[in-house]
Design a protein around this motif. Structure first.
Motif, PDB file in Angstrom:
ATOM      1  N   GLU A   1      -2.958  19.610  -5.806  1.00 50.47           N
ATOM      2  CA  GLU A   1      -3.304  19.189  -4.508  1.00 50.47           C
ATOM      3  C   GLU A   1      -3.821  17.640  -4.873  1.00 50.47           C
ATOM      4  N   ASP A   2      -3.620  16.728  -6.518  1.00 48.10           N
ATOM      5  CA  ASP A   2      -3.810  16.404  -6.630  1.00 48.10           C
ATOM      6  C   ASP A   2      -2.666  15.377  -7.196  1.00 48.10           C
ATOM      7  N   VAL A   3      -1.224  15.646  -6.478  1.00 48.59           N
ATOM      8  CA  VAL A   3       0.099  14.855  -7.178  1.00 48.59           C
ATOM      9  C   VAL A   3       0.673  14.290  -6.116  1.00 48.59           C
ATOM     10  N   GLN A   4       0.008  13.677  -5.552  1.00 47.62           N
ATOM     11  CA  GLN A   4       0.708  11.950  -4.688  1.00 47.62           C
ATOM     12  C   GLN A   4       0.432  11.247  -5.696  1.00 47.62           C
ATOM     13  N   ASP A   5       2.273  11.277  -4.921  1.00 54.89           N
ATOM     14  CA  ASP A   5       2.570   9.954  -6.162  1.00 54.89           C
ATOM     15  C   ASP A   5       3.251   8.975  -5.309  1.00 54.89           C
ATOM     16  N   GLN A   6       3.573   9.434  -3.784  1.00 58.12           N
ATOM     17  CA  GLN A   6       5.312   8.827  -3.163  1.00 58.12           C
ATOM     18  C   GLN A   6       4.732   7.810  -2.368  1.00 58.12           C
ATOM     19  N   GLY A   7       5.625   7.468  -1.648  1.00 61.00           N
ATOM     20  CA  GLY A   7       5.541   6.860   0.131  1.00 61.00           C
ATOM     21  C   GLY A   7       6.279   7.676   1.123  1.00 61.00           C
ATOM     22  N   PHE A   8       7.171   7.455   2.628  1.00 58.53           N
ATOM     23  CA  PHE A   8       7.727   7.945   2.283  1.00 58.53           C
ATOM     24  C   PHE A   8       9.089   8.495   2.167  1.00 58.53           C
ATOM     25  N   THR A   9       9.696   6.689   1.596  1.00 58.33           N
ATOM     26  CA  THR A   9      10.960   5.930   1.215  1.00 58.33           C
ATOM     27  C   THR A   9      10.723   5.954  -0.351  1.00 58.33           C
ATOM     28  N   ARG A  10      11.756   5.743  -1.145  1.00 57.02           N
ATOM     29  CA  ARG A  10      11.581   5.628  -2.297  1.00 57.02           C
ATOM     30  C   ARG A  10      12.008   4.151  -2.617  1.00 57.02           C
ATOM     31  N   PRO A  11      12.311   3.290  -1.609  1.00 54.25           N
ATOM     32  CA  PRO A  11      12.349   1.571  -2.091  1.00 54.25           C
ATOM     33  C   PRO A  11      10.934   1.266  -1.770  1.00 54.25           C
ATOM     34  N   SER A  12      10.881   0.801  -3.423  1.00 53.07           N
ATOM     35  CA  SER A  12       9.164  -0.060  -3.647  1.00 53.07           C
ATOM     36  C   SER A  12       9.226  -1.190  -3.627  1.00 53.07           C
ATOM     37  N   VAL A  13      10.421  -2.165  -4.220  1.00 47.80           N
ATOM     38  CA  VAL A  13      10.069  -3.511  -4.088  1.00 47.80           C
ATOM     39  C   VAL A  13      11.625  -4.060  -3.285  1.00 47.80           C
ATOM     40  N   LEU A  14      10.733  -4.739  -2.362  1.00 45.05           N
ATOM     41  CA  LEU A  14      11.791  -5.818  -1.323  1.00 45.05           C
ATOM     42  C   LEU A  14      11.538  -7.628  -2.169  1.00 45.05           C
ATOM     43  N   LEU A  15      13.040  -8.328  -2.871  1.00 52.08           N
ATOM     44  CA  LEU A  15      12.680  -9.434  -2.691  1.00 52.08           C
ATOM     45  C   LEU A  15      13.966 -10.482  -1.636  1.00 52.08           C
TER      46      LEU A  15
ATOM     47  N   GLU B   1      -3.007   1.420 -11.356  1.00 58.52           N
ATOM     48  CA  GLU B   1      -2.853   3.278 -10.323  1.00 58.52           C
ATOM     49  C   GLU B   1      -4.779   2.501  -9.970  1.00 58.52           C
ATOM     50  N   LEU B   2      -5.298   1.430  -9.822  1.00 58.25           N
ATOM     51  CA  LEU B   2      -5.969   1.566  -9.313  1.00 58.25           C
ATOM     52  C   LEU B   2      -5.782   0.881  -7.818  1.00 58.25           C
ATOM     53  N   HIS B   3      -5.050  -0.159  -8.135  1.00 52.35           N
ATOM     54  CA  HIS B   3      -4.490  -0.529  -6.775  1.00 52.35           C
ATOM     55  C   HIS B   3      -3.766   0.101  -6.045  1.00 52.35           C
ATOM     56  N   PHE B   4      -2.470   1.461  -6.453  1.00 50.86           N
ATOM     57  CA  PHE B   4      -1.202   2.298  -6.373  1.00 50.86           C
ATOM     58  C   PHE B   4      -2.423   3.597  -5.979  1.00 50.86           C
ATOM     59  N   GLY B   5      -3.140   4.075  -6.906  1.00 48.37           N
ATOM     60  CA  GLY B   5      -3.724   5.209  -6.748  1.00 48.37           C
ATOM     61  C   GLY B   5      -3.645   5.491  -5.773  1.00 48.37           C
ATOM     62  N   LEU B   6      -4.102   7.088  -5.828  1.00 47.17           N
ATOM     63  CA  LEU B   6      -5.139   7.765  -4.684  1.00 47.17           C
ATOM     64  C   LEU B   6      -5.553   7.533  -4.509  1.00 47.17           C
ATOM     65  N   LYS B   7      -6.666   6.822  -4.798  1.00 46.66           N
ATOM     66  CA  LYS B   7      -8.265   6.426  -4.158  1.00 46.66           C
ATOM     67  C   LYS B   7      -7.836   4.734  -4.760  1.00 46.66           C
ATOM     68  N   PRO B   8      -7.073   3.859  -3.825  1.00 46.98           N
ATOM     69  CA  PRO B   8      -7.753   2.325  -4.088  1.00 46.98           C
ATOM     70  C   PRO B   8      -8.773   2.027  -4.041  1.00 46.98           C
ATOM     71  N   VAL B   9      -9.347   1.191  -5.549  1.00 44.26           N
ATOM     72  CA  VAL B   9     -10.336   0.619  -5.063  1.00 44.26           C
ATOM     73  C   VAL B   9     -10.857  -0.576  -4.203  1.00 44.26           C
ATOM     74  N   HIS B  10      -9.677  -1.286  -4.049  1.00 44.51           N
ATOM     75  CA  HIS B  10     -10.455  -2.641  -2.599  1.00 44.51           C
ATOM     76  C   HIS B  10     -10.020  -1.541  -1.200  1.00 44.51           C
ATOM     77  N   LEU B  11      -9.328  -0.923  -1.163  1.00 41.97           N
ATOM     78  CA  LEU B  11      -9.401  -0.381   0.269  1.00 41.97           C
ATOM     79  C   LEU B  11     -10.381   0.610   1.077  1.00 41.97           C
ATOM     80  N   SER B  12     -10.834  -0.115   1.702  1.00 45.24           N
ATOM     81  CA  SER B  12     -12.809   0.621   2.136  1.00 45.24           C
ATOM     82  C   SER B  12     -12.348   0.294   3.982  1.00 45.24           C
TER      83      SER B  12
END
Length: 662
Positions: A232-246, A89-100
């Protein structure tokens, strides 16, 4: 002319939005678009909760009721709600703590504050964080209880060393920093893979849980307040579904990772769909015998067996969809959570589709066996993940099409074009290469920071008495290195060899780079007075047999060997009379051998340090050869540091680079 990045992103998003609206028969006006505030699209059920289509290969398909799934997730994971402030949640949530703005500016300027730290069983590591940022406290392992409990149960049966390694690895991954394991021992590969797979499954599970809970919130809100504005606080996705690439080198590696992933989703709680098809296509054909796996221990080098056992096809890609109670293999890319592919397979997919939209929302990138990938076509890797002018070529780019995306559910930092600053990358390798280090230094933009392990190398053992001569040549710029090496080899080293009656015959020239190999081969072709033959990765069995025989019989004075040839064929000594110092390094293979070598010239130090020992063991295939009869020359520059360190040892390599002498 300077380009306004934010305006460029907004324009591209407007285009996407209009395409989406047009498909629905209704176009949005440009002046209606405000990414972080306005409703961008009519709300609809998130892709995670859509029912599965019927299975097409007679394997049963699990369908999941949306409301029921959300309710079950809330009940089962209630104990995890107290952990809402966890790493995900801290990194990939609505307000990432490190993103400035400051962190992004530091990353863009490639200014990092680096320090050395101890990372438990991972060893000494270099921690780099964006300039001005502070090193956070060591994170706890934030694995969901439903995944953590069975994992700890399985862990209890492992040796203490493996448990500590996995826990230290999971702790590093929980920080959401990039991680580069520069030396992964064979004996710890499986444990490492299991821990990273757990981190990936945990990521997908947490993301899906957040989507399902928001689906439930939206449904309850709409039912209780029919005329009210949507949440309005339900943003929980990216543009497409895949989130892990191996990214993996061979199908056999994909099978290993499949086993690691599904070990965290065991039956009967989970149903694995298309399992038979996957194991059939990614394993060996029926009736085929894996000579590497079936051979007696010691027949082949352990690292060779680990790399080449099973199906070694390097052209593949497969999507994995993970629901609460099922894992579906061969899911369509835009409906899957994990993409498992080889660089070649992914490149062909990108070229065929003429876009890579399914890579637009990758949040966790895992690249395994970087050393093996470097022996394939590195250009395939670069097309997927290496930046051009420090900008990633395909990952986390704005998609060309909307793919029926519900823009009101997209996380704000995706709309702002900041996804690359949050993606977590995990690199695994047996050893470091300049290409991999460059990838780490320039392609990773994670504002949470990055961690790179270090290893102190001891000198590799070779038979005592061999005349080893490390030949240094000066080079001021990396771009000039290839030309300077070729010039020194053809104007100084080789002429000196040709003047010697002893060294101008029975000489093997080992060339690490395929590009250099072609260049050296062409030089030999132009000098008719030098007889030579070639062993390359493209040599057929008939070519190999002829070359070996001609060289052994003295019909050819020089034998050119490419590192890729040795990597794929791994010709080994066969005599039991090898010097005892080699007994722990050289394995026995009865089928292949290269005889007749007395002098070995390394055009550059080999990437694989064990190849150095193996090449210097060839002369002892012949009777009556003493170590003093064998000569060895190694051509190197300061840019060969990684390779040189693995052969001569960290301390000696430092002296060779500084003084140019042994």
């Amino acid at each position: 002319m300077a380009i306004d990045t934010d305006n460029s992103i907004t324009t591209s998003l407007l285009t996407l939005l209009n395409v989406s609206a047009t498909k629905a028969g209704k176009r949005k006006h440009a002046d209606e678009f405000v990414p972080s505030e306005s409703k961008l699209n009519k709300r609809k059920s998130a892709q995670f909760s859509e029912p599965e289509p019927a299975a097409s290969n007679n394997e049963s398909e699990t369908t999941e009721n949306n409301a029921d799934a959300a309710e079950k997730t809330t009940q089962d994971d209630a104990g995890d709600d107290a952990e809402a402030g966890d790493g995900y949640e801290l990194h990939f949530g609505l307000k990432p703590v490190h993103l400035s703005d400051a962190a992004r500016a530091s990353v863009d300027a490639n200014t990092w504050d680096s320090s050395t730290k101890r990372a438990g069983k991972l060893g000494t590591a270099i921690l780099s964080i964006p300039g001005g940022s502070k090193d956070a406290e060591a994170p706890r392992i934030d694995i969901l209880e439903r995944l953590r409990t069975p994992f700890k149960s399985r862990q209890s049966k492992k040796p203490k060393e493996q448990i500590e390694l996995q826990n230290d690895l999971l702790s590093a991954l929980s920080s959401r920093r990039d991680l580069y394991l520069t030396s992964t021992p064979l004996e710890s590969k499986k444990s490492t893979r299991e821990a990273i797979a757990l981190h990936a499954v945990n990521h997908v599970t947490k993301k899906r849980r957040r989507v399902l809970k928001n689906n439930e919130r939206l449904a309850h809100h709409a039912k209780a307040n029919p005329n009210a504005e949507p949440l309005e606080d339900v943003q929980d996705q990216g543009f497409t579904r895949p989130s892990v690439l191996l990214l993996l080198p061979f199908r056999s590696a994909a099978l290993d990772w499949y086993s690691a992933i599904t070990s965290h989703t065991p039956p009967p709680a989970f149903q694995i769909e298309n399992q038979g098809r996957f194991t059939s296509e990614y394993g060996l054909p029926p009736g085929a015998v894996d000579k590497l796996a079936e051979a007696e221990p010691g027949t082949y080098p352990p690292d060779h067996v680990e790399t080449f056992k099973g199906n070694v096809d390097d052209n593949f890609r497969v999507g994995i969809k993970m629901t609460r109670k099922s894992v579906k293999m061969f899911a369509e890319f835009y409906g899957c959570d994990v993409i498992m592919a080889s660089p070649l397979g992914l490149r062909r997919s990108i070229e065929k589709e003429k876009n890579a939209d399914y890579l637009s929302s990758i949040e966790v990138l895992i690249v395994d066996q970087l050393d093996a990938l470097s022996m394939q076509n590195w250009e395939h890797v670069k097309v997927v993940i290496v930046p051009g002018q420090f900008v990633l070529s395909h990952l986390n780019k704005l998609p060309k099409d909307s793919h029926d995306t519900d823009f009101s559910r997209i996380k704000p930092w995706y709309l702002d074009g900041h996804a690359a600053y949050l993606r977590q990358s995990v690199f695994l390798a047996a050893y470091e290469t300049p290409e991999a280090r460059a990838l780490y230094n320039t392609a990773l933009q994670n504002v949470a920071g990055k961690l790179r392990t270090q290893r102190h190398w001891s000198p590799i053992e070779v038979p005592q008495g061999i005349d080893q001569n490390f030949v240094h040549f000066d080079c001021g710029k990396p771009k000039e290195e290839a030309n300077q090496r070729f010039h020194h080899f053809t104007t100084q080293l080789l002429p000196a060899v040709l003047k010697s009656a002893v060294q101008s015959a029975n000489t093997a020239v080992f060339v690490p780079s395929s590009f250099d190999f072609i260049r050296v081969e062409n030089w030999f072709k132009k000098h008719s007075g030098v007889t030579f033959t070639v062993l390359s990765e493209y040599s057929t069995n008939q070519d190999i047999s002829r070359a070996r025989q001609a060289f052994f019989q003295g019909k050819k004075s020089f034998l050119l060997i490419s590192e890729r040839f040795h990597f794929y064929k791994r010709y080994e000594p066969t005599t039991p009379d090898l010097p005892s110092v080699l007994s722990t390094h050289i394995q026995i293979q009865t089928r292949y051998k290269i005889r007749g070598i007395r002098n070995v010239i390394f055009y550059g130090p080999p990437d694989h340090p064990q190849f150095f020992t193996e090449l210097l063991s060839y002369p002892f295939l012949d009777d009556g050869v003493e170590a003093s009869d064998v000569t060895c020359r190694v051509l190197y520059s300061k840019y060969d540091w990684f390779r040189l360190e693995r052969i001569a040892g960290t301390e000696v390599a430092g002296g060779l680079i500084r003084t140019g002498t042994w």
